[in-house]
Design an enzyme around this catalytic site. Sequence first.
Site, PDB file in Angstrom:
ATOM      1  N   HIS A  11      35.307  48.149  48.431  1.00  0.00           N
ATOM      2  CA  HIS A  11      35.079  48.489  49.850  1.00  0.00           C
ATOM      3  C   HIS A  11      34.137  47.488  50.501  1.00  0.00           C
ATOM      4  O   HIS A  11      33.305  47.860  51.328  1.00  0.00           O
ATOM      5  CB  HIS A  11      34.498  49.905  49.975  1.00  0.00           C
ATOM      6  CG  HIS A  11      35.510  50.985  49.770  1.00  0.00           C
ATOM      7  ND1 HIS A  11      36.398  51.369  50.741  1.00  0.00           N
ATOM      8  CD2 HIS A  11      35.818  51.740  48.690  1.00  0.00           C
ATOM      9  CE1 HIS A  11      37.178  52.336  50.277  1.00  0.00           C
ATOM     10  NE2 HIS A  11      36.863  52.579  49.023  1.00  0.00           N
ATOM     11  N   ASP A  49      33.004  53.635  44.790  1.00  0.00           N
ATOM     12  CA  ASP A  49      34.303  54.307  44.694  1.00  0.00           C
ATOM     13  C   ASP A  49      35.461  53.320  44.816  1.00  0.00           C
ATOM     14  O   ASP A  49      35.315  52.217  45.348  1.00  0.00           O
ATOM     15  CB  ASP A  49      34.423  55.369  45.796  1.00  0.00           C
ATOM     16  CG  ASP A  49      34.171  54.791  47.175  1.00  0.00           C
ATOM     17  OD1 ASP A  49      33.284  53.917  47.297  1.00  0.00           O
ATOM     18  OD2 ASP A  49      34.863  55.183  48.130  1.00  0.00           O
ATOM     19  N   GLU A  50      36.587  53.740  44.307  1.00  0.00           N
ATOM     20  CA  GLU A  50      37.886  53.121  44.578  1.00  0.00           C
ATOM     21  C   GLU A  50      37.920  51.605  44.402  1.00  0.00           C
ATOM     22  O   GLU A  50      38.261  50.864  45.317  1.00  0.00           O
ATOM     23  CB  GLU A  50      38.329  53.465  46.021  1.00  0.00           C
ATOM     24  CG  GLU A  50      38.525  54.948  46.233  1.00  0.00           C
ATOM     25  CD  GLU A  50      39.058  55.262  47.624  1.00  0.00           C
ATOM     26  OE1 GLU A  50      39.911  56.153  47.735  1.00  0.00           O
ATOM     27  OE2 GLU A  50      38.623  54.613  48.605  1.00  0.00           O
ATOM     28  N   VAL A  51      37.606  51.146  43.208  1.00  0.00           N
ATOM     29  CA  VAL A  51      37.800  49.727  42.894  1.00  0.00           C
ATOM     30  C   VAL A  51      39.160  49.611  42.213  1.00  0.00           C
ATOM     31  O   VAL A  51      39.375  50.218  41.172  1.00  0.00           O
ATOM     32  CB  VAL A  51      36.700  49.214  41.941  1.00  0.00           C
ATOM     33  CG1 VAL A  51      36.895  47.726  41.667  1.00  0.00           C
ATOM     34  CG2 VAL A  51      35.329  49.498  42.533  1.00  0.00           C
ATOM     35  N   GLU A  83      32.846  57.859  40.576  1.00  0.00           N
ATOM     36  CA  GLU A  83      33.225  56.795  39.645  1.00  0.00           C
ATOM     37  C   GLU A  83      32.049  56.159  38.926  1.00  0.00           C
ATOM     38  O   GLU A  83      32.233  55.526  37.888  1.00  0.00           O
ATOM     39  CB  GLU A  83      33.996  55.684  40.383  1.00  0.00           C
ATOM     40  CG  GLU A  83      35.383  56.086  40.864  1.00  0.00           C
ATOM     41  CD  GLU A  83      35.403  56.601  42.283  1.00  0.00           C
ATOM     42  OE1 GLU A  83      34.420  57.246  42.678  1.00  0.00           O
ATOM     43  OE2 GLU A  83      36.397  56.360  42.984  1.00  0.00           O
TER      44      GLU A  83
END
Lengths: 686, 686
Positions: A253, A316-318, A368
């Site tokens: 992000h 988050d969200e890698v 995460e």
Amino acid sequence: MRAVFVVLMLCSVFVFSSATEPRQVRLLPMPASVQMKTGQLVIDSLFSIGINGHSDALLQRAVELFLDNLRRQTGVPRLDMKVTDAAQAKLVVHCERANRAVQELGEDESYSLEISPAGAKLDAVTSLGIMRGLQTFLQLARTTSDGFAVPAIAIQDKPRFPWRGLMIDVGRHFIPLDVLKRNLDGMAAVKLNVFHWHLSENQGFRIESKKFPKLQEMGSDGLYYTQNEVRNLIAYARDRGIRVVPEFDMPGHSTAWFVGYPELASGPGPYQIERKWGVFDPAMDPTQERTYKFLDGFIGEMAKLFPDQYFHIGGDEVDGKQWDANPNIQTFMHAHGLKNNQDLQAYFNTRVQKIVRKHGKTMVGWDEILRPDLPKDIVVQSWRGQDSLAAAAKQGYRGLLSFGYYVDLNWPAARHYAVDPISGAAANLSPEEKQRILGGEACMWSEYVSPENIDSRIWPRTAAIAERLWSRQDVTDVNSMYQGLENVSRWLDWLGLTHNSSYEPMLRRIAGSNDISALRTFTDVVEPVKDYTREEITTVEATSLSPLNRVIDAARPESVTARRFADLVDALIAGRADSEAKQEVRAWLTRWRDNQSNLQPLETQSFLLKEIVPVSQDLAAVATTGLQALDCIDREERAPDAWATQQFALLQQAEKPKAQLLLMVAPPVQRLVEASSGQKAPPPPK
Amino acid sequence: MRAVFVVLMLCSVFVFSSATEPRQVRLLPMPASVQMKTGQLVIDSLFSIGINGHSDALLQRAVELFLDNLRRQTGVPRLDMKVTDAAQAKLVVHCERANRAVQELGEDESYSLEISPAGAKLDAVTSLGIMRGLQTFLQLARTTSDGFAVPAIAIQDKPRFPWRGLMIDVGRHFIPLDVLKRNLDGMAAVKLNVFHWHLSENQGFRIESKKFPKLQEMGSDGLYYTQNEVRNLIAYARDRGIRVVPEFDMPGHSTAWFVGYPELASGPGPYQIERKWGVFDPAMDPTQERTYKFLDGFIGEMAKLFPDQYFHIGGDEVDGKQWDANPNIQTFMHAHGLKNNQDLQAYFNTRVQKIVRKHGKTMVGWDEILRPDLPKDIVVQSWRGQDSLAAAAKQGYRGLLSFGYYVDLNWPAARHYAVDPISGAAANLSPEEKQRILGGEACMWSEYVSPENIDSRIWPRTAAIAERLWSRQDVTDVNSMYQGLENVSRWLDWLGLTHNSSYEPMLRRIAGSNDISALRTFTDVVEPVKDYTREEITTVEATSLSPLNRVIDAARPESVTARRFADLVDALIAGRADSEAKQEVRAWLTRWRDNQSNLQPLETQSFLLKEIVPVSQDLAAVATTGLQALDCIDREERAPDAWATQQFALLQQAEKPKAQLLLMVAPPVQRLVEASSGQKAPPPPK
């Protein structure tokens, strides 16, 4: 005065009486304990407040802010209502000791408020408790036949959770400082105490760094907060008993960082600010020492700017694609025994955590980040659910719930309200483990919000989450919550929140006309599609450049009209409706049936109305169905099966989203058809 | 593209067509010349504006402000709509030369705006003209079936008068800076160009003096503007093409000065800030040199702070009682051959004028300052009328009209609109003398306004005055003006003006309930009493400490509903009403007849509603009368004389102010009774 000790049932609406009238007040969040007494304390121009016990600048400003609010609520001039000696004051505030220089997690927020016809007394250990109690006092103040007044009452109150937050994502859409400030006012009104400021995203880096100025110069389109503005906002929050926790999302992000500093990334540059939504590949390179050197400098700068103990690093969200594609990173992983990208991110987090700690802060991150190699003082914010929170607590980590509190998903307040941090697997934790669940945060992700409509996405539904986090776990009555929500919603109007006031101007823009009665009738009964359906069913991909001026952007996440209509219909079906309620159902249906012909003239003059034509036609058709069903019910005739089958098909069609809108009156009309025909609607197709 | 040259009748509503639809736009103020062409220019996210010709910071900010407004109007994100090279731009702005460093009276404000489907061109001599033209462009932008668009058009425009002002009295009630700023936005939208800031009054001295700090410290209750805030406001106004003229009222209206500096007064102190309204005795001592020494210091300080050439010294309403009672002053008058207090004030004005001139400024004052011994460069602001203005012009003085433009008197817009600076005796002036009439100013005296309701007292009616001062003298069609006013009123909502948005929260406070439908129905058809009747018929004397939270404070100065109803009734009586219009009249009357029973439950729960009970009962009675009259008219029966006589008596009773409110639907109902009975209502009693 003889006190009447009525211990109220929690979560029920309580009623109090003055000499002349019974009145209802539904405080939100509901206090821990409330006792009604007789009589009321009149609030007129001579109302005064005095401080005894400990006093300091924070408390004095809290008292001044309270008076400003009370003046606004009652319409008395700024010259009236004074701070006086406690001996003369109508409301005496007693505070035991100063708060910490920087507001801390878990500081005492309890208070007790006693109001009699002669005067009121607000006691608390710290200014924070006083602030919370003053908000309760404001909610109690009403117009009565004898003037403005608060009822005689005794309240003991304290929060269930110490961390009650609202996150606002200012990365995807920049949200100006004044908009944030009015939302802080809203937070204070419902006793939220943490503003989580999501400051960096693929779509924008929103804060001035003096050490690394290309962050904002190249990563923000010029839309960022200066450090002075940040200090100003922190002070504003502090005066309202709100901590400010910054978030800088890493290693993913983070495209906006790389526009100015491509050397931080794991893939070759150059980078541009993302305009689209979603998860993107660029991620920081966890294998390069220069990454940590940069972060040490940056986190050090920000740690000085933000006084709060907690520092959120996102996490988050890698998606790991850049890592997979970079041979140096692969070599590094192999050399360090890192088996997969999760291991690599854990390595990154361990390094970052050391930097955060070096600068005196405690690290917070999304689910995460949780890996057993991180020290136990970090805090995990869960977007995955109570089970993941419970797992963390069992391992000794503290956690926050945000799963179920994403207000951008357009859920009804009741659905958020039903989500309890200590439920699911968390309900089975030991008392000690439960203590590690600090609370939760409502999250306002900002793909589809602008300064114009963000308040309507946050409020009033966030107040239901605020009650969940403040009030006792057994405060669960949904009808009572909605009543409180309506009061709060109107109270927030006084504070300058625009969740109500922006609605009609947006409709006037859409209509291209000042005459919006038909458009309003329509928009009042639709809601934006839920969850991530807006992306899923769109034909034109939305970006940060897309105008947010459609009906979906104006429509409220939860239709009050549709909810009321559904309640009336349910009462009618259950035989609980009086003739007035029956008439109201008919009047609504008639209005909706006829609305399309009123909307038609506008449809030819506005491009923004074209997409709603089919939904408006559905509304007319559904209302016609409802009226036919009502006729049958009125005549006590059973509607024919063939007719019912036909209507169920029509209703099923009408319930499908169109223009990314849901027609919220279709389900209650379906229940009318079921009641009139004795038939059950077929289940919706998969 | 073939241009269709239709020279429009001035003051008529003009109509333009795109390929698919006819639309109406009523610009306000009406431009000097308008030619419609065919087609339209679509405004989408790619819209851009470019500057060719002269450019400077002022012009660039004007263009940025314009884009902000256009984005707000269309709901596109801040990333869209750019300033680009003029060669690529959809709207090309061409400006010949820079404005003066400080905006001056009479600078060129003319502009020409040409819009074709391919692009638009805005030409002006100076940035001021560009600002005015950009406002016209914004008013032209509409939602159409093909997107947002402006019609193809050619406009040549320039103001009739160079001085078009709004005065706000911040002395009687302090008005915070943000409220002033939003009103400056409103001024810019209707092309007003002077903000006259009435900064000192008996009730408050509202500006920081560093030379004489006791002025604000002792004379303001802490409610004043710092010099930094003043500079900030002046810059804000400058960016909108608005001059800021300060007024310090002297030698009367100055009690607040004497609280800190009693030695300036003509009577013995000590003094206190006045809380009541009216004309007070304290006045500066014109016979003491220390008075002029003080004023020299003070005016010198303020002349530096305010860059405008003009400096207003008030000069109105000195009752002279302190002068009569002071033997030293009497001795001085005798010694100097001053025959009366007017002579003494003229002496004072002459001295003050020299001080004002010494500091480089031109003096402005109210009517009373006019004496032949003053130099011809002063400007007289007339609250007495056009005749007094004409008299001044004949003597060679320049003048401004404010008589007829006092918006605090709650007149309908049409009444202000009918007041022309060059009428009455002024109509007979020579062309050269007429030139001396510079324009006029709407005046917002603030006995009964607060930050909450001030916008509703100024807007939208001030826009009618703005048109009077900008547009040609023959622009006089009232219906057309009202149509423009409605557009402007809604446009001002976008700018953050609260004249519309504050209405319902105020009603909710009064009702003590969120359900205000009945109260709104009622309040929509009443108006505050006019002129100075509020003071005259009150039982409790109002002061600056009085709450402004009553129905009279929420009710609009001009009821749109009552005006529309009256129009419908007149059409009906004249036989011009179709069946829909007839039905509407009946529907309104039915609603009003039944409203009292809906309002009743609220009346027992709010002290603020008690006073309107008789007015609400009147409304029900008047509506009942109206329905009876309507029945007769429908049946083409003549109503009996006795009935008519009875109804006239009832109506006469209902037209009397109660709770300081006027029931605005009584007069049209009286016309219905006249029409149904063939009787003429007796004249109202003296």
